[in-house]
Motif scaffolding. Structure first.
Motif, short mmCIF file in Angstrom:
data_model
loop_
_atom_site.label_atom_id
_atom_site.label_comp_id
_atom_site.label_asym_id
_atom_site.label_seq_id
_atom_site.Cartn_x
_atom_site.Cartn_y
_atom_site.Cartn_z
N PRO A 271 0.79 -1.16 -0.01
CA PRO A 271 -0.06 0.07 -0.03
C PRO A 271 0.89 1.40 -0.17
O PRO A 271 1.92 1.08 0.95
CB PRO A 271 -0.91 -0.09 1.34
CG PRO A 271 -0.55 -1.65 1.63
CD PRO A 271 0.71 -1.98 1.21
N PRO B 188 2.34 4.55 1.07
CA PRO B 188 2.47 5.38 2.29
C PRO B 188 2.38 6.69 2.02
O PRO B 188 2.40 7.20 0.85
CB PRO B 188 3.79 5.00 2.76
CG PRO B 188 4.85 4.59 1.70
CD PRO B 188 3.88 3.89 0.77
N GLU B 189 1.92 7.44 3.15
CA GLU B 189 1.52 8.74 3.02
C GLU B 189 2.55 9.60 2.29
O GLU B 189 2.48 10.56 1.61
CB GLU B 189 1.31 9.49 4.29
CG GLU B 189 0.67 10.76 4.33
CD GLU B 189 0.35 11.26 5.70
OE1 GLU B 189 0.07 12.66 5.78
OE2 GLU B 189 0.41 10.59 6.68
N ALA C 25 2.74 9.00 -1.64
CA ALA C 25 1.53 9.52 -2.12
C ALA C 25 1.55 10.83 -2.34
O ALA C 25 1.13 11.57 -3.35
CB ALA C 25 0.15 8.83 -1.45
N GLN D 4 -3.45 8.54 -4.10
CA GLN D 4 -4.14 8.31 -2.73
C GLN D 4 -3.39 7.40 -1.79
O GLN D 4 -2.71 6.47 -2.34
CB GLN D 4 -5.46 7.83 -3.09
CG GLN D 4 -6.47 8.58 -3.75
CD GLN D 4 -6.69 9.86 -2.98
OE1 GLN D 4 -7.20 9.85 -1.97
NE2 GLN D 4 -6.99 11.10 -3.45
N VAL D 5 -3.45 7.71 -0.58
CA VAL D 5 -2.75 6.79 0.44
C VAL D 5 -3.35 5.38 0.15
O VAL D 5 -4.46 5.38 0.20
CB VAL D 5 -2.86 7.16 1.82
CG1 VAL D 5 -2.29 6.23 2.83
CG2 VAL D 5 -2.23 8.63 1.75
N GLY D 6 -2.51 4.40 -0.08
CA GLY D 6 -3.15 2.98 0.01
C GLY D 6 -3.28 2.40 -1.23
O GLY D 6 -3.48 1.14 -1.43
N GLU D 7 -2.92 3.23 -2.32
CA GLU D 7 -2.90 2.77 -3.51
C GLU D 7 -1.90 1.65 -3.97
O GLU D 7 -0.71 1.86 -3.11
CB GLU D 7 -2.65 3.86 -4.65
CG GLU D 7 -3.94 4.70 -5.05
CD GLU D 7 -3.60 5.56 -6.06
OE1 GLU D 7 -3.22 4.99 -7.01
OE2 GLU D 7 -4.08 6.90 -6.27
N PRO D 8 -2.03 0.59 -4.85
CA PRO D 8 -1.05 -0.39 -4.59
C PRO D 8 0.28 0.26 -5.56
O PRO D 8 -0.02 0.88 -6.48
CB PRO D 8 -1.69 -1.46 -5.86
CG PRO D 8 -2.89 -0.65 -6.29
CD PRO D 8 -3.34 0.30 -5.26
N CYS D 9 1.28 0.09 -5.10
CA CYS D 9 2.56 0.70 -5.30
C CYS D 9 3.61 -0.42 -5.21
O CYS D 9 3.87 -1.32 -4.37
CB CYS D 9 2.92 1.62 -4.74
SG CYS D 9 4.25 2.61 -5.20
#
Length: 251
Positions: free
Chosen positions: A104, A106-107, A110, A116-121
């Motif tokens: 996910p 991280p802030e 992002a 967006q925080v939590g998007e797959p990366c």
């Protein structure tokens, strides 16, 4: 023994080491102490003096090697490619993938990438070398929708720059960069094979596609300060340069 003895030893060794190729292993404290008839403390001080002059690199648990400190140039006119930058500086690059996994976002990442925080990366973690010696370690964060097959691609193509060009059909360039001198934490020191507390560069960069402006990745790279000198090049636009120096332009 005079307090300057270790400097005399360092001066003699510096002259000898200058004739050796970068990455050559040299004598350690014990050998130096025996050769010059001094104690280990003086031998250690001589090596520390050579390290202060950036003439040697001490690899924790391995020994001391002749150093070649190269320039890591950050410029809008240069491709944001580690391997290309190292080769252009006259050294041999190599990178080892520690891991490449989807996490996910991280802030901090992002925020840098406008996501967006939590998007797959993808978090690509690598250790890099110059002339066979550890020089850099860090993370490269790539949103999954930029290169969905990154984990497979990185096994065959070591350059993220080339992967972005070939698979994302992008022309990567630096959107922003910042560098600071930090002290090596235990984790960074382990990866760079230096001593905790040693000075290291922390370089953070956001790369984008030069054609579309799409943000592609965010990198955090820790670099041994005895391996590289980080340089920022600011180049004025051609029109501004011509206007500022009309006489020069007419020559």
């Amino acid at each position: 023994m005079p307090e300057t003895k270790f400097r005399e030893i360092a001066d003699q060794l510096a002259a000898e080491f200058g004739a050796l190729p970068p990455g050559s292993k040299v004598a350690g404290e014990h050998e130096i102490a025996e050769r010059f008839g001094v104690g280990r403390a003086a031998a250690r001080a001589a090596l520390q003096e050579l390290q202060r002059r950036m003439l040697v690199r001490r690899i924790k648990g391995d020994g001391t090697y002749t150093a070649k400190r190269i320039d890591y140039v950050i410029s809008s006119g240069r491709a944001p490619s580690w391997s290309r930058t190292v080769r252009e500086a006259g050294s041999v690059p190599r990178s080892v993938v520690r891991s490449c996994e989807v996490v996910p976002m991280p802030e901090l990442v992002a925020d840098r990438l406008g996501r967006q925080v939590g998007e797959p990366c993808f978090r690509l973690r690598r250790r890099s070398f110059t002339d066979g010696l550890p020089a850099s370690w860090g993370d490269e964060w790539v949103p999954v929708d930029v290169v969905p097959q990154l984990a497979t691609a990185i096994r065959h193509e070591p350059s993220l720059h080339e992967i972005l060009r070939q698979m994302a059909e992008a022309e990567p360039e630096r959107a922003s960069s910042r560098a600071s001198i930090e002290v090596a934490t235990d984790e960074v020191a382990d990866e760079l094979e230096c001593t905790p507390g040693d000075p290291v560069w922390l370089v953070e960069s956001v790369n984008r596609d030069a054609r579309s402006g799409r943000l592609l990745c965010f990198t955090q790279r820790w670099i041994r300060s005895d391996a590289m000198r980080v340089l920022f090049e600011l180049v004025a636009p051609a029109a501004a340069t011509a206007a500022a120096t009309p006489t020069e332009a007419r020559r």
